[in-house]
Design a protein around this motif. Structure first.
Motif, mmCIF file in Angstrom:
data_model
loop_
_atom_site.group_PDB
_atom_site.id
_atom_site.type_symbol
_atom_site.label_atom_id
_atom_site.label_comp_id
_atom_site.label_asym_id
_atom_site.label_seq_id
_atom_site.Cartn_x
_atom_site.Cartn_y
_atom_site.Cartn_z
ATOM 1 N N GLY A 88 0.802 -1.223 0.000
ATOM 2 C CA GLY A 88 0.000 0.000 0.000
ATOM 3 C C GLY A 88 0.832 1.267 0.000
ATOM 4 N N ALA A 89 2.136 1.146 0.206
ATOM 5 C CA ALA A 89 2.998 2.329 0.244
ATOM 6 C C ALA A 89 3.283 2.843 -1.166
ATOM 7 C CB ALA A 89 4.322 2.003 0.940
ATOM 8 N N LEU A 90 3.374 4.150 -1.269
ATOM 9 C CA LEU A 90 3.780 4.817 -2.504
ATOM 10 C C LEU A 90 5.297 4.977 -2.460
ATOM 11 C CD1 LEU A 90 2.486 6.673 -4.951
ATOM 12 C CD2 LEU A 90 3.469 8.477 -3.554
ATOM 13 N N LEU A 91 5.972 4.563 -3.520
ATOM 14 C CA LEU A 91 7.434 4.661 -3.589
ATOM 15 C C LEU A 91 7.837 5.690 -4.629
ATOM 16 C CD1 LEU A 91 8.320 0.856 -3.686
ATOM 17 C CD2 LEU A 91 8.107 2.345 -1.677
ATOM 18 N N LYS A 102 12.018 10.553 -9.684
ATOM 19 C CA LYS A 102 11.076 10.929 -10.745
ATOM 20 C C LYS A 102 10.160 9.804 -11.205
ATOM 21 C CE LYS A 102 12.451 10.855 -15.105
ATOM 22 N NZ LYS A 102 12.981 11.312 -16.358
ATOM 23 N N HIS A 103 10.213 8.658 -10.554
ATOM 24 C CA HIS A 103 9.329 7.559 -10.931
ATOM 25 C C HIS A 103 8.549 7.127 -9.692
ATOM 26 C CE1 HIS A 103 7.777 4.436 -13.460
ATOM 27 N NE2 HIS A 103 8.193 3.485 -12.628
ATOM 28 N N VAL A 104 7.297 6.720 -9.910
ATOM 29 C CA VAL A 104 6.379 6.409 -8.816
ATOM 30 C C VAL A 104 5.855 4.982 -8.974
ATOM 31 C CG1 VAL A 104 4.187 7.072 -7.755
ATOM 32 C CG2 VAL A 104 5.675 8.833 -8.729
ATOM 33 N N GLY A 105 5.737 4.279 -7.865
ATOM 34 C CA GLY A 105 5.131 2.954 -7.854
ATOM 35 C C GLY A 105 4.400 2.730 -6.546
ATOM 36 N N ARG A 132 14.754 -1.935 -5.586
ATOM 37 C CA ARG A 132 14.880 -1.518 -4.172
ATOM 38 C C ARG A 132 16.002 -0.505 -3.977
ATOM 39 N NH1 ARG A 132 11.797 -4.317 -0.530
ATOM 40 N NH2 ARG A 132 10.839 -6.216 -1.320
ATOM 41 N N ARG A 133 17.101 -0.682 -4.694
ATOM 42 C CA ARG A 133 18.227 0.265 -4.582
ATOM 43 C C ARG A 133 17.829 1.669 -5.025
ATOM 44 N NH1 ARG A 133 21.241 -4.135 -6.413
ATOM 45 N NH2 ARG A 133 21.083 -3.454 -8.566
ATOM 46 N N ARG A 134 16.850 1.766 -5.898
ATOM 47 C CA ARG A 134 16.438 3.061 -6.437
ATOM 48 C C ARG A 134 15.426 3.798 -5.560
ATOM 49 N NH1 ARG A 134 15.573 0.626 -12.414
ATOM 50 N NH2 ARG A 134 17.733 0.762 -13.116
ATOM 51 N N ILE A 135 14.877 3.135 -4.543
ATOM 52 C CA ILE A 135 13.870 3.790 -3.695
ATOM 53 C C ILE A 135 14.516 4.947 -2.945
ATOM 54 C CG2 ILE A 135 12.271 3.536 -1.755
ATOM 55 C CD1 ILE A 135 12.061 0.530 -2.538
ATOM 56 N N ALA A 136 13.958 6.131 -3.139
ATOM 57 C CA ALA A 136 14.471 7.329 -2.467
ATOM 58 C C ALA A 136 13.553 7.782 -1.335
ATOM 59 C CB ALA A 136 14.628 8.462 -3.481
ATOM 60 N N PHE A 137 12.241 7.619 -1.526
ATOM 61 C CA PHE A 137 11.251 8.072 -0.551
ATOM 62 C C PHE A 137 10.095 7.083 -0.538
ATOM 63 C CE2 PHE A 137 13.238 11.834 -2.414
ATOM 64 C CZ PHE A 137 13.665 12.522 -1.276
ATOM 65 N N ALA A 138 9.388 7.036 0.584
ATOM 66 C CA ALA A 138 8.192 6.196 0.696
ATOM 67 C C ALA A 138 7.144 6.948 1.510
ATOM 68 C CB ALA A 138 8.534 4.875 1.355
ATOM 69 N N PHE A 139 5.890 6.742 1.123
ATOM 70 C CA PHE A 139 4.775 7.437 1.760
ATOM 71 C C PHE A 139 3.580 6.499 1.868
ATOM 72 C CE2 PHE A 139 7.345 10.534 -0.443
ATOM 73 C CZ PHE A 139 7.459 11.584 0.473
ATOM 74 N N LEU A 140 2.699 6.785 2.814
ATOM 75 C CA LEU A 140 1.432 6.091 2.936
ATOM 76 C C LEU A 140 0.323 7.054 2.560
ATOM 77 C CD1 LEU A 140 1.941 4.293 6.373
ATOM 78 C CD2 LEU A 140 2.276 3.351 4.062
ATOM 79 N N PHE A 141 -0.701 6.552 1.882
ATOM 80 C CA PHE A 141 -1.863 7.363 1.572
ATOM 81 C C PHE A 141 -2.599 7.638 2.875
ATOM 82 C CE2 PHE A 141 -0.962 5.460 -2.495
ATOM 83 C CZ PHE A 141 -1.365 6.400 -3.415
#
Length: 145
Positions: A88-91, A102-105, A132-141
């Motif tokens: 459920g997290a936005l990456l 600049k990319h979202v998943g 996984r190495r490219r994940i810079a930020f993570a958020f929850l809705f």
């Protein structure tokens, strides 16, 4: 802020599977880019978008001086550490070292995520070590309330 139900986020995200890729679009079944996918999930899970997204060029991530996506997400979502991602997290991904994110998943299971691929449209695929190495930020809705 209380996080939205992850199952609701995942169901909303999966309803976009197969949507063709189209720059700056956010219309399920018709076309979207990675940000458009996140915007569509927001509308379904949280409600109306809090602000309009200005037009952007395909190379905006190479020329932007600041973390535009992270700043926007931070203003309306719940930030979590990338090491604490859950379904459920936005990456937000950095596609090149030292570049801005600049990319979202959206994480769908502990080992998969969903995103808009330029060639394949909205797909669900493994969250491999390379991703996984490219994940810079993570958020929850956030929840609607």
């Amino acid at each position: 802020m209380t996080p939205a139900d992850p199952e609701r986020v995942i169901a909303a995200a999966r309803s976009w599977l197969g949507t063709p890729y189209h720059d700056q679009a956010s219309l399920r079944g018709v076309g979207c880019d990675c940000l458009g996918l996140a915007r569509g999930v927001w509308r379904e899970v949280v409600g109306p978008e809090p602000f309009p997204v200005p037009p952007y060029s395909r190379d905006w991530g190479e020329i932007a001086p600041r973390e535009v996506l992270a700043d926007g997400a931070r203003s309306m979502m719940i930030e979590i550490a990338p090491a604490e991602i859950t379904p459920g997290a936005l990456l937000l991904f950095r596609m090149m070292p030292r570049a801005i994110a600049k990319h979202v998943g959206i994480v769908t299971t502990p080992g998969t995520f969903l995103h808009a691929d330029e060639r394949l449209g909205v797909i669900e695929e493994p969250l491999t070590p390379a991703w996984r190495r490219r994940i810079a930020f993570a958020f929850l809705f956030p929840d609607r309330t």
